[in-house]
Write an enzyme that holds these catalytic residues in place. Structure first.
Site, PDB file in Angstrom:
ATOM      1  N   GLU A  32       0.921  -1.475  -0.066  1.00 18.99           N
ATOM      2  CA  GLU A  32      -0.121  -0.155   0.494  1.00 18.99           C
ATOM      3  C   GLU A  32       0.341   1.653  -0.239  1.00 18.99           C
ATOM      4  O   GLU A  32       1.343   1.197   0.540  1.00 18.99           O
ATOM      5  CB  GLU A  32      -0.791   0.134   1.061  1.00 18.99           C
ATOM      6  CG  GLU A  32      -1.403   0.917   1.421  1.00 18.99           C
ATOM      7  CD  GLU A  32      -2.659   1.034   2.932  1.00 18.99           C
ATOM      8  OE1 GLU A  32      -2.645   2.088   2.969  1.00 18.99           O
ATOM      9  OE2 GLU A  32      -2.394   0.168   3.100  1.00 18.99           O
ATOM     10  N   ASP A  43      -4.205   9.930   9.191  1.00 17.81           N
ATOM     11  CA  ASP A  43      -2.602   9.539   9.907  1.00 17.81           C
ATOM     12  C   ASP A  43      -2.033  10.902  11.724  1.00 17.81           C
ATOM     13  O   ASP A  43      -2.427  10.836  12.082  1.00 17.81           O
ATOM     14  CB  ASP A  43      -1.290  10.097   8.731  1.00 17.81           C
ATOM     15  CG  ASP A  43      -1.673   9.141   7.739  1.00 17.81           C
ATOM     16  OD1 ASP A  43      -2.150   8.808   7.973  1.00 17.81           O
ATOM     17  OD2 ASP A  43      -1.049  10.237   6.469  1.00 17.81           O
TER      18      ASP A  43
END
Length: 242
Positions: A32, A43
């Site tokens: 990924e 994130d």
């Protein structure tokens, strides 16, 4: 199924290239690749730092496209990007670019399924798969809908919040895996916070078909380099998902 995540261009594109080649040939079943973004809502601090570093180095999308065209990876590639990036690039152009680069699937963590009609239609036209995130707070009916919409594998988030190496898993995860397996045969991969061998063994005992390791990958890459990351990923995979 062992899925390794890398942020493109962090710490630099040459390192990304070497890490992609090493991981694809010695550990990862799927890779990924995250497109650096200035406001990556999903994130944690380490992946934010990776994005900031890539952007500081003047990362451009065309550099990633060129890199993927240059190297042929023996494993499927999944791209993770935020919808603002896709929208400004052009939905149709984005999808056709990924297809031409032989990218297998796309993840857009900030785009709700119900608001993704245009992107879903473009992906369907060009046979680009989409992977949706399911979290412990996702209602059961919606979780089943998203699971059935996933083409390659289901991205099950281990806990609420952002990415990171927090070892905590939500206590609903084992039941969620069991419930999803009642409605689909699509493989389930668990992500967020995975960085220890004992976690892999626990996740496998719950019936998950794979894991996604992102923050730990980038932390090792940024702090210790490609060779250490390659050794660590290889050892981790052999411990539970050989």
């Amino acid at each position: 199924m062992f899925i390794a995540y890398l942020t493109a261009g962090a710490p630099d594109l040459n390192t990304t290239k070497q890490a992609l080649l090493n991981l694809a040939n010695d550990g990862a079943d799927v890779i990924e690749i995250g497109v650096p973004y200035s406001d990556p809502l999903a994130d944690g601090m380490i992946l934010q730092k990776a994005s900031q570093q890539a952007l500081k180095n003047r990362f451009r999308l065309e550099q990633l496209w060129h890199l993927l065209a240059e190297i042929e990876l023996p494993v499927p590639v999944v791209i993770l990007a935020y919808y603002n990036q896709i929208f400004h690039y052009g939905v149709e152009k984005w999808v056709t670019t990924l297809v031409n680069l032989k990218v297998k699937a796309l993840i857009v963590p900030d785009l709700p399924y119900e608001e993704a009609a245009i992107l879903r239609a473009a992906c369907a036209r060009h046979h680009l798969h989409m992977i949706w995130l399911i979290s412990p707070t996702t209602p059961k009916v919606r979780a089943k809908q998203l699971a059935l919409a996933c083409d390659d594998w289901i991205y099950l988030v281990s806990r609420t919040g952002v990415t990171g190496v927090d070892a905590h898993f939500d206590n609903q995860i084992p039941n969620m895996i069991a419930e999803l397996k009642q409605v689909t045969t699509t493989p389930i991969a668990l992500g967020f916070g995975i960085h220890q061998k004992q976690q892999l063994q626990l996740v496998k005992s719950w019936g998950a078909d794979g894991v996604i390791i992102g923050t730990a990958c980038m932390q090792i890459l940024l702090e210790k380099g490609v060779d250490q990351l390659t050794e660590w990923i290889s050892a981790m995979k052999k411990s539970s998902y050989p």
